[in-house]
Every structure is written in C-alpha cells, then in structure tokens.
Enzyme design. Structure first.
Site, PDB file in Angstrom:
ATOM      1  N   SER A   9      -9.467  -0.571  -2.098  1.00  0.00           N
ATOM      2  CA  SER A   9     -10.200  -1.847  -1.557  1.00  0.00           C
ATOM      3  C   SER A   9     -11.425  -1.798  -2.441  1.00  0.00           C
ATOM      4  O   SER A   9     -12.030  -0.986  -3.029  1.00  0.00           O
ATOM      5  CB  SER A   9     -10.236  -1.150  -0.125  1.00  0.00           C
ATOM      6  OG  SER A   9     -11.135  -2.425   0.322  1.00  0.00           O
ATOM      7  N   TYR A  48     -13.159   4.673   6.721  1.00  0.00           N
ATOM      8  CA  TYR A  48     -12.425   3.852   6.069  1.00  0.00           C
ATOM      9  C   TYR A  48     -12.786   3.744   4.561  1.00  0.00           C
ATOM     10  O   TYR A  48     -12.448   4.101   3.585  1.00  0.00           O
ATOM     11  CB  TYR A  48     -12.074   2.341   6.467  1.00  0.00           C
ATOM     12  CG  TYR A  48     -11.175   1.339   5.678  1.00  0.00           C
ATOM     13  CD1 TYR A  48      -9.841   1.544   5.877  1.00  0.00           C
ATOM     14  CD2 TYR A  48     -11.727   0.671   4.883  1.00  0.00           C
ATOM     15  CE1 TYR A  48      -9.210   0.764   4.801  1.00  0.00           C
ATOM     16  CE2 TYR A  48     -11.046  -0.188   3.950  1.00  0.00           C
ATOM     17  CZ  TYR A  48      -9.546  -0.147   4.217  1.00  0.00           C
ATOM     18  OH  TYR A  48      -8.784  -0.970   3.348  1.00  0.00           O
TER      19      TYR A  48
END
Length: 247
Positions: free
Chosen positions: A108, A121
């Site tokens: 990401s 995360y």
C-alpha cells in the site's frame, strides 16, 4: 463466492480451483501448497499473488482486542511470507529450475506513510516493503539458492481501493474538522480518487503480460497505482514535520 467464480472460469482449456485457509498459518499454507501441486500437475505454480489483507481501523489506545492487532499483522505480513517461502522451496525441490516465475505482493502507499487510526495496518505494510526488498536482493545475489532460477518480486502499492476495508475513512476529513484540513483532504481526494479492485488487478496483469524483456523475473520491484502515488511519500518527506501532518 470464490468457489462459484472459480467454477465459472473453468472450461475446456482452463481449470480453476478454490481453496480456503488461514494465510497467516505457515503449516496450513505448506499443506495447501502440496495439495495444489497435485491438483495442477503436470504443470507447476509459476506466479504467487499475495493479496489477502485486513485493516484494524481505530486508535491503538482504543484497540481492546489484542487478537485484532495480531490477526492484522499475521494476515498482512505473514500471509505474504508463507506463500513466498512455499514457492521458493518448491522450486528448490525441482532443481534445476529454468522456468520464469514471479511473486507479487500487495502492499500500500501506507507502506511509506503513516495514518492515524491505522497503526497496525501501516506497520504491516512497512514491514512488507522491507520483506519484499530483502527477498528480491536474496534472489538476485543467489543467497536463497542459485537453483531458484528466474524469479521476480514485484510489490504493488495502490492508493485507497474500494474494497470496503476503510469504509470512507479517507474521505471523512472532507466533511469534518477545520476549514484548512477539509481543503487539504478535498484536494487529496480529487488527486487520488478511490480506485476499484478491478483497476488495480488490470495494472498488475498489464505488467505481467508485457513486462520488460517479456520475462516475469524482470518485473519492476515497485508498482504504484496510480503511478502518481509513487511521488507522494518522497515529496511529503521534503516538508517540515508540521506541514507533513497537515497535508
């Protein structure tokens, strides 16, 4: 749903299989890998796409469940390490291996940036980028084993993908908070609108079908989707920390 889709894809010239497992369980991954080898024989697995992901969207102080944090880390980082290891070991078992292969890891943009409320995360995605780079260097320098052969490692760093994982968290600042924060958030959303998963998948397939030199092992180490997202972290790091936090 996955089983139904696999059934629809199967035909006279294509066989599809669906499996269920906990990707964070290394033993389960190894067991399934052996089963896959039997199912696809006499072919061999040449591409691994590790895209399982979880996001615990809440401040760390409010995260009452240790299990939620652990599961996020297990899925996002170990869920990429175990399948990668399985592919490497299967190629070692079949020495010498001259076939082209690739490992594609879904990270990401938040693997280079932090985001409030997404500490677990972000930690997993930062770790994944470090793992991918180290693995790529191991393969290139022959440290894993020279017999692994032609194996590429590509890490994909998309911006926000419309999977329901964040449930509008990145658009929330456009409606709340001080005017300057709402303006910054609005410009960010305009520059990087939420993407569909299909669009990200198409970008990955495009790289794999037409990679540099028409070889999977020559895939680019990093793929940002959209490409402009690759400039976000470097440009932000040029600003003072106070401005970074505002943007």
């Amino acid at each position: 749903a996955v089983a139904d889709e696999a059934l629809q894809l199967s035909g006279d010239t294509l066989r599809s299989f669906a499996y269920v497992l906990d990707v964070g369980d290394g033993a389960a991954v190894d067991e399934l890998w052996s089963r896959i080898g039997v199912d696809v024989a006499p072919l061999e697995v040449s591409v691994v796409v590790a895209n399982a992901g979880l996001a615990l969207v809440q401040p760390l102080a409010e995260a009452e469940s240790r299990e939620g944090i652990k599961r996020t880390l297990d899925t996002n980082i170990l869920g990429c390490i175990w399948p990668s290891r399985a592919l490497l070991r299967s190629r070692l078992a079949g020495l010498p291996s001259n076939s082209d292969a690739a490992i594609v890891l879904l990270a990401s943009v938040l693997g280079q940036l932090g985001a409030a409320g997404l500490s677990a995360y972000c930690a997993s995605k930062w770790a994944l980028l470090g793992f991918a780079e180290s693995l790529r260097l191991e393969i290139r320098e022959g440290l894993s084993h020279p017999g692994i052969g032609k194996l590429g490692v590509m890490t994909v760093c998309p911006y926000v993908v419309n999977t329901g994982m964040f449930l509008g968290d990145f658009a929330r600042d456009t409606k709340t908070g001080p005017l300057w924060r709402r303006c910054c958030a609005f410009l960010r959303v305009c520059a990087f609108p939420t993407m569909d998963a299909e669009g990200v998948a198409d970008s990955i397939v495009e790289q794999m079908v037409h990679p540099k030199g028409s070889s999977l092992h020559r895939l680019p180490p990093l793929l940002f989707v959209p490409r402009l997202a690759g400039y976000v972290a470097p440009l932000l790091r040029m600003l003072p920390y106070g401005l970074q936090d505002i943007v």
